[in-house]
Design an enzyme around this catalytic site. Sequence first.
Site, PDB file in Angstrom:
ATOM      1  N   GLU A  57       0.831  -1.202   0.000  1.00  0.00           N
ATOM      2  CA  GLU A  57       0.000   0.000   0.000  1.00  0.00           C
ATOM      3  C   GLU A  57       0.864   1.251   0.000  1.00  0.00           C
ATOM      4  OE1 GLU A  57      -2.744  -0.340   3.260  1.00  0.00           O
ATOM      5  OE2 GLU A  57      -3.831  -1.995   2.325  1.00  0.00           O
ATOM      6  N   HIS A  90      -7.850   1.774   1.565  1.00  0.00           N
ATOM      7  CA  HIS A  90      -7.828   1.310   2.959  1.00  0.00           C
ATOM      8  C   HIS A  90      -8.622   2.255   3.860  1.00  0.00           C
ATOM      9  CE1 HIS A  90      -5.295  -1.372   5.822  1.00  0.00           C
ATOM     10  NE2 HIS A  90      -6.481  -1.133   6.330  1.00  0.00           N
TER      11      HIS A  90
END
Length: 526
Positions: free
Chosen positions: A260, A278
Site C-alpha cells: 500500500e 484502505h
Amino acid sequence: MDKKVLIADQINEKGIDELKDIAEVVPNFTISNEELLKVIKDFDAIIVRSRTKVTREVIEASDKLKIIARAGVGVDNVDVQAATERGIMVINAPESTSITVAEHTMGLILALSRKIAIADSSVKSGKWEKGRFMGIELNGKTLGVIGMGRIGSQVVTRSKAFGMDTIVYDPYITKKTASELGVTVVDLETLIKESDVMTIHVPLTPETKYLISKPQFEMMKENAFIVNCARGGIINEDDLYDALSTDEIRGAGLDVFENEPPKNSKLLELDNVVLTPHIAASTSEAQRDAAIIVANEIKKVFKGISPKNVINMPVLDPETFNLIKPYFALIEKIGKFMIQTAKGNINEIDVTYCGELSEFPKHDILTRMILQEVLNPILNEPVNLVNATTVAENRGIIVTEGKRYDAKGYKSLIKVEMKSDYNDVSVEGIFTHQQPRIVMINGYKVDVEPEGTMLISKYKDKPGIIGSIGTKIGEHNINIAKMQVGRKELGGEAVMVLKVDQIVPEFVILEIKKLEDVHDAVAVNL
C-alpha cells in the site's frame, strides 16, 4: 499526576478528554521515530493509529511503558512480540469499526453489482452509456462470508436486508451462533464454489496468506464477485488479475492491498474491480469510538482493573472471570510453594485442572499466574501475566496444561507438578469454604491452609521421628501452631507439615535434615 500518556497520532478529541482526569496527556501527532526513541522512557502509555511504528527499538528504549494502545483494529505497526517480552500490554479497539467496515463491505458489493464506480466515471466524462452498465440484483444471491467475527456477523445482518442467502466458513463458529444469525456453515471449498459474492473477514496469518489464489479462482462461479476489506495478502493479487482479466470471475472490490499504496499493481488497469485506499474503517463515528475505547482501557489499567481488549494475553469475559477468581489466591500460594521447594533450575511445569474447573475456558490465565509467582523471585526482569509464558519459553522451561474430570471427590482441584535439576515437586490444591487449601504434597495426603511459615519434613514412618523433629524446633524457641501428617503406607515414608509462628532459619533446617531417619526438610514462607 504521576501517569503520562503520549498521543503519537491524531485521534478523536473525546478520547483525549477521557484521559485528562487520570493522566498527563501529551499530544504529538507528528512525532518522528528519532524523537519517539528519546522521549518514550518518560511515558506509561502510548496511543497510536497507523502512522507511528512502535518497533522493538522503541519498546526497548522505554522504562515505564505499560500499555501500547492502537486506536483501531490491526496492530501491524506494533512489535507485539517485543512488547510481550517486556510485559507491556498491547490493546486495540476491535469493536469500534465493526459497523463501519461492514457498511463499506456492502458498499463495495453494491458498487460491483450495479457498476456504480465506472458508471460515475463515464457520466463525469460526458458520456451516457446506459447499455454498458447492466447490473444484477443481490436478492436471491448467495453471499459467502469467510470469518464470522464482529465484522463478518455485521455483514451477514445487513445482507439479509437485501434478500441474500448466506453461507459461512469459520472453524470456530458455534451451532447456536449460526442458528441465531440464520446462516449455513460450510467448508471453505463449498463456500468458494457456491458463492455469488464472497467477502473476507479474517486476519492475515501464515495460515491465511494467499488463502485465495489461482486454485480458488478456478473453483468460483464465472459471475461471482470477491470483496476484501480485511488485510492485503489474503488474496494473491497476481492470480486475481488473471482471473479478472480473463473473465474467470465477474469482479472484485478491494480496500486493502499487499503493498500500500498499490502503485504498480496491474489491477489498476481493470474496470471490473473497485478499489478504495484502505478506508473501510474511516468514518468519524468509528474514529471517535476507537479513541474512547482505548482511552477507557488505559484508565482501567491505571486503576488496577483488567482491560478487555488485550491482544497479547488471555481476556476473560465477566462470567468466566467470576468463576475462576476464587482460585487466584490458591494459584498464588501454590506458585510460592513450588519455587521455595525447588532445587536447582526449573525444567518443566505441568498444570492439571480437575473437576468443574476443567470445563472452564481460558485456563491460560491461571497458568500464567503460576509462572508469575514461580519466576519473579528468581529473575531480575519483571514477570507478569503478559510475558509469563514468553519468559518461561525463553528460559527453556516446558509448560504444559491438562484437564481431568476426576477431582478426587472435590468440586474442583488444581494439580501442579514441577521438575527441577535436583528434585520433583507436586502440589494439589482446592478452594473450599472461601479459602484455599493444599490437600496433597508430593503424593502424600494433607489438609493445610497455605498461610504463614510452614516446615515440610520427609522422614521414615516410625515411632519417635516426629518427636525428634519437634524437639529440635523447640530447642530454637520456634513454636508449632499446627501439624499435619501424611503417609502412603505404615512404616514407609511420610511427610509432616508444621505450621510455625516464625521464620525457620536455614541452619535449623540443616540440623533437622541431619536427624536419624529424616530424609529431607524445607521451610516455605507464604
